[in-house]
Design a protein around this motif. Sequence first.
Motif, PDB file in Angstrom:
ATOM      1  N   TRP A   1      66.902  -1.086 -17.967  1.00 60.84           N
ATOM      2  CA  TRP A   1      66.867  -1.799 -19.238  1.00 60.84           C
ATOM      3  C   TRP A   1      67.093  -3.293 -19.038  1.00 60.84           C
ATOM      4  O   TRP A   1      66.420  -4.122 -19.648  1.00 60.84           O
ATOM      5  CB  TRP A   1      67.909  -1.215 -20.177  1.00 60.84           C
ATOM      6  CG  TRP A   1      68.167  -2.064 -21.386  1.00 60.84           C
ATOM      7  CD1 TRP A   1      69.242  -2.850 -21.636  1.00 60.84           C
ATOM      8  CD2 TRP A   1      67.299  -2.214 -22.515  1.00 60.84           C
ATOM      9  NE1 TRP A   1      69.104  -3.487 -22.848  1.00 60.84           N
ATOM     10  CE2 TRP A   1      67.923  -3.118 -23.418  1.00 60.84           C
ATOM     11  CE3 TRP A   1      66.055  -1.684 -22.859  1.00 60.84           C
ATOM     12  CZ2 TRP A   1      67.341  -3.487 -24.618  1.00 60.84           C
ATOM     13  CZ3 TRP A   1      65.482  -2.052 -24.070  1.00 60.84           C
ATOM     14  CH2 TRP A   1      66.124  -2.942 -24.929  1.00 60.84           C
TER      15      TRP A   1
ATOM     16  N   LEU B   1      73.534  -2.071 -24.989  1.00 62.57           N
ATOM     17  CA  LEU B   1      72.081  -2.132 -25.066  1.00 62.57           C
ATOM     18  C   LEU B   1      71.600  -3.272 -25.956  1.00 62.57           C
ATOM     19  O   LEU B   1      70.471  -3.758 -25.795  1.00 62.57           O
ATOM     20  CB  LEU B   1      71.527  -0.804 -25.603  1.00 62.57           C
ATOM     21  CG  LEU B   1      71.558   0.373 -24.631  1.00 62.57           C
ATOM     22  CD1 LEU B   1      71.182   1.649 -25.347  1.00 62.57           C
ATOM     23  CD2 LEU B   1      70.633   0.131 -23.454  1.00 62.57           C
TER      24      LEU B   1
ATOM     25  N   PRO C   1      69.707   4.009 -15.668  1.00 60.92           N
ATOM     26  CA  PRO C   1      68.839   3.597 -16.782  1.00 60.92           C
ATOM     27  C   PRO C   1      69.190   2.224 -17.355  1.00 60.92           C
ATOM     28  O   PRO C   1      68.302   1.487 -17.791  1.00 60.92           O
ATOM     29  CB  PRO C   1      69.064   4.702 -17.826  1.00 60.92           C
ATOM     30  CG  PRO C   1      69.526   5.880 -17.037  1.00 60.92           C
ATOM     31  CD  PRO C   1      70.333   5.315 -15.911  1.00 60.92           C
ATOM     32  N   LEU C   2      70.485   1.866 -17.368  1.00 56.65           N
ATOM     33  CA  LEU C   2      70.861   0.553 -17.880  1.00 56.65           C
ATOM     34  C   LEU C   2      70.361  -0.568 -16.967  1.00 56.65           C
ATOM     35  O   LEU C   2      70.025  -1.652 -17.439  1.00 56.65           O
ATOM     36  CB  LEU C   2      72.379   0.454 -18.048  1.00 56.65           C
ATOM     37  CG  LEU C   2      72.946   1.136 -19.291  1.00 56.65           C
ATOM     38  CD1 LEU C   2      74.447   0.967 -19.341  1.00 56.65           C
ATOM     39  CD2 LEU C   2      72.314   0.586 -20.560  1.00 56.65           C
TER      40      LEU C   2
ATOM     41  N   TYR D   1      64.230   5.101 -25.818  1.00 57.33           N
ATOM     42  CA  TYR D   1      64.297   6.015 -24.675  1.00 57.33           C
ATOM     43  C   TYR D   1      65.608   5.834 -23.913  1.00 57.33           C
ATOM     44  O   TYR D   1      66.271   6.809 -23.549  1.00 57.33           O
ATOM     45  CB  TYR D   1      63.107   5.761 -23.748  1.00 57.33           C
ATOM     46  CG  TYR D   1      63.277   6.394 -22.387  1.00 57.33           C
ATOM     47  CD1 TYR D   1      63.047   7.746 -22.199  1.00 57.33           C
ATOM     48  CD2 TYR D   1      63.692   5.630 -21.290  1.00 57.33           C
ATOM     49  CE1 TYR D   1      63.225   8.332 -20.955  1.00 57.33           C
ATOM     50  CE2 TYR D   1      63.872   6.203 -20.051  1.00 57.33           C
ATOM     51  CZ  TYR D   1      63.637   7.560 -19.889  1.00 57.33           C
ATOM     52  OH  TYR D   1      63.829   8.140 -18.660  1.00 57.33           O
ATOM     53  N   THR D   2      65.979   4.573 -23.659  1.00 61.95           N
ATOM     54  CA  THR D   2      67.210   4.308 -22.926  1.00 61.95           C
ATOM     55  C   THR D   2      68.426   4.800 -23.710  1.00 61.95           C
ATOM     56  O   THR D   2      69.392   5.310 -23.133  1.00 61.95           O
ATOM     57  CB  THR D   2      67.352   2.799 -22.634  1.00 61.95           C
ATOM     58  OG1 THR D   2      66.169   2.346 -21.963  1.00 61.95           O
ATOM     59  CG2 THR D   2      68.549   2.511 -21.754  1.00 61.95           C
ATOM     60  N   TRP D   3      68.391   4.650 -25.024  1.00 64.90           N
ATOM     61  CA  TRP D   3      69.515   5.125 -25.837  1.00 64.90           C
ATOM     62  C   TRP D   3      69.698   6.631 -25.671  1.00 64.90           C
ATOM     63  O   TRP D   3      70.805   7.113 -25.450  1.00 64.90           O
ATOM     64  CB  TRP D   3      69.282   4.777 -27.308  1.00 64.90           C
ATOM     65  CG  TRP D   3      70.548   4.850 -28.119  1.00 64.90           C
ATOM     66  CD1 TRP D   3      71.354   3.815 -28.451  1.00 64.90           C
ATOM     67  CD2 TRP D   3      71.142   6.024 -28.682  1.00 64.90           C
ATOM     68  NE1 TRP D   3      72.430   4.265 -29.183  1.00 64.90           N
ATOM     69  CE2 TRP D   3      72.330   5.616 -29.343  1.00 64.90           C
ATOM     70  CE3 TRP D   3      70.802   7.376 -28.688  1.00 64.90           C
ATOM     71  CZ2 TRP D   3      73.171   6.508 -30.008  1.00 64.90           C
ATOM     72  CZ3 TRP D   3      71.637   8.280 -29.343  1.00 64.90           C
ATOM     73  CH2 TRP D   3      72.801   7.849 -29.997  1.00 64.90           C
TER      74      TRP D   3
ATOM     75  N   ARG E   1      63.877   0.860 -25.616  1.00 61.50           N
ATOM     76  CA  ARG E   1      65.285   0.899 -26.013  1.00 61.50           C
ATOM     77  C   ARG E   1      65.639   2.263 -26.569  1.00 61.50           C
ATOM     78  O   ARG E   1      66.718   2.804 -26.289  1.00 61.50           O
ATOM     79  CB  ARG E   1      65.585  -0.197 -27.051  1.00 61.50           C
ATOM     80  CG  ARG E   1      67.072  -0.294 -27.368  1.00 61.50           C
ATOM     81  CD  ARG E   1      67.336  -1.321 -28.469  1.00 61.50           C
ATOM     82  NE  ARG E   1      68.761  -1.535 -28.641  1.00 61.50           N
ATOM     83  CZ  ARG E   1      69.574  -0.737 -29.317  1.00 61.50           C
ATOM     84  NH1 ARG E   1      69.088   0.359 -29.886  1.00 61.50           N
ATOM     85  NH2 ARG E   1      70.866  -1.005 -29.418  1.00 61.50           N
TER      86      ARG E   1
ATOM     87  N   VAL F   1      70.900   7.444 -22.043  1.00 62.20           N
ATOM     88  CA  VAL F   1      72.249   7.038 -21.626  1.00 62.20           C
ATOM     89  C   VAL F   1      73.311   7.530 -22.605  1.00 62.20           C
ATOM     90  O   VAL F   1      73.998   8.514 -22.316  1.00 62.20           O
ATOM     91  CB  VAL F   1      72.321   5.504 -21.418  1.00 62.20           C
ATOM     92  CG1 VAL F   1      73.701   5.111 -20.909  1.00 62.20           C
ATOM     93  CG2 VAL F   1      71.276   5.061 -20.402  1.00 62.20           C
TER      94      VAL F   1
END
Length: 392
Positions: A177, A69, A173-174, A16-18, A14, A21
């Motif tokens: 996720w 997210l 990326p989402l 990393y995704t934050w 999470r 994105v």
Amino acid sequence: MRTGADETGLAGFRRYTWWAVPGTNVGALILFTGEWILDGDVPVQPRVFGAAALAVEAAAVVALLNARLSAGARPRPPAGWPAAGALAALVLAVCPLAVRDYGVWPIAPALMTAVAATYLDRGRRRLLVAAAVLAAALPGGAVSLLSGDGDLPYAALFPPGVTVFVVWAVLGPLWAWDIAGRLDEARRLSAELAVKDERLRFAADLHDIQGHHLQVIALKSELAARLAETDPPRAAAEMRDVRALAADALRDTRAVVLGYRRTSLDDEIANAARILASAGIDARTTAEPAAVGDTARHLLGLVMREATTNLLRHSRARHASVDYRVTGGVARLRVGNDGASGPGTAPGAAPGTGLSALAGRLRTAGGDLTWTRDADRFELTASLPAGDGGGR
């Protein structure tokens, strides 16, 4: 207290995704739009409006993507932020267009389009993205045509390209996720099912142990009560057996709770012959020595125990037979008796609810459990692959 996300590594993913994105896209928005705002050749008024709009859109994008997210299966955008972000994106598009900057104006609208798409289902998301890509060619192309600056190809084609790239940078990326979230949910459900299966297995084993021992204890106690006046020594012997059986039941129950107990087919056949003999039933056993795997030995032992319990509980048998052998890699156990329709037994009585549960367990292990009744003859047949031939 650590959460499930922490334990499965989702917390790190999470983060990393934050950064991939909201962090990256807001950073790119500030970098490119901020450069235009700081450009001294641009008139002051558009720059002031653009700076205010940039702050609002950056906050809206962060709030919306952070909520996305953290959302569950049906995400809902936080109230107020979509309208604020859309208005800010409109300002950040109009101000650069007013000075014919065709490279900057599509960034803010493209980013808000991508953020809005993350809250839509697949069908509406595709419609929104397609409409945004087509519409991105119009404002710049119209301004270039009206001004006659000769930049029509760049003004009409570059904004759709920016829109496609920004949407891809946000949705890609989402999507990963979302996949990770579904896999984690599947893992959690799988763990819950494993716990439930283990509880069912434990309940079945406990039923097998307690039902068998209690049935025999009840039988021997009844016999001892009848013998108390006519044959006290034998009544005392029967009660000693009851005490020993109660101790065995307690020991076996503790073993099941600790998870150490494995039923032995050989022991169950020997125990059945002894118990049936004490009940006045002539039991003939045939058991050919053969090496079978742990699974077959355990399950067939449970079948033998359940068959003995049902024979004592549901029949008025005088004769019983037990036949166990391994042929062609298949271990087969047959248990029969001649008291299926004796006095006190209903003609359609079931042979015991435990057999249905055991049949399911044998089918899961690749075997089969069947029972037949012909007049007063009842026969139970269990078969299983002999397995790896583990020790007896």
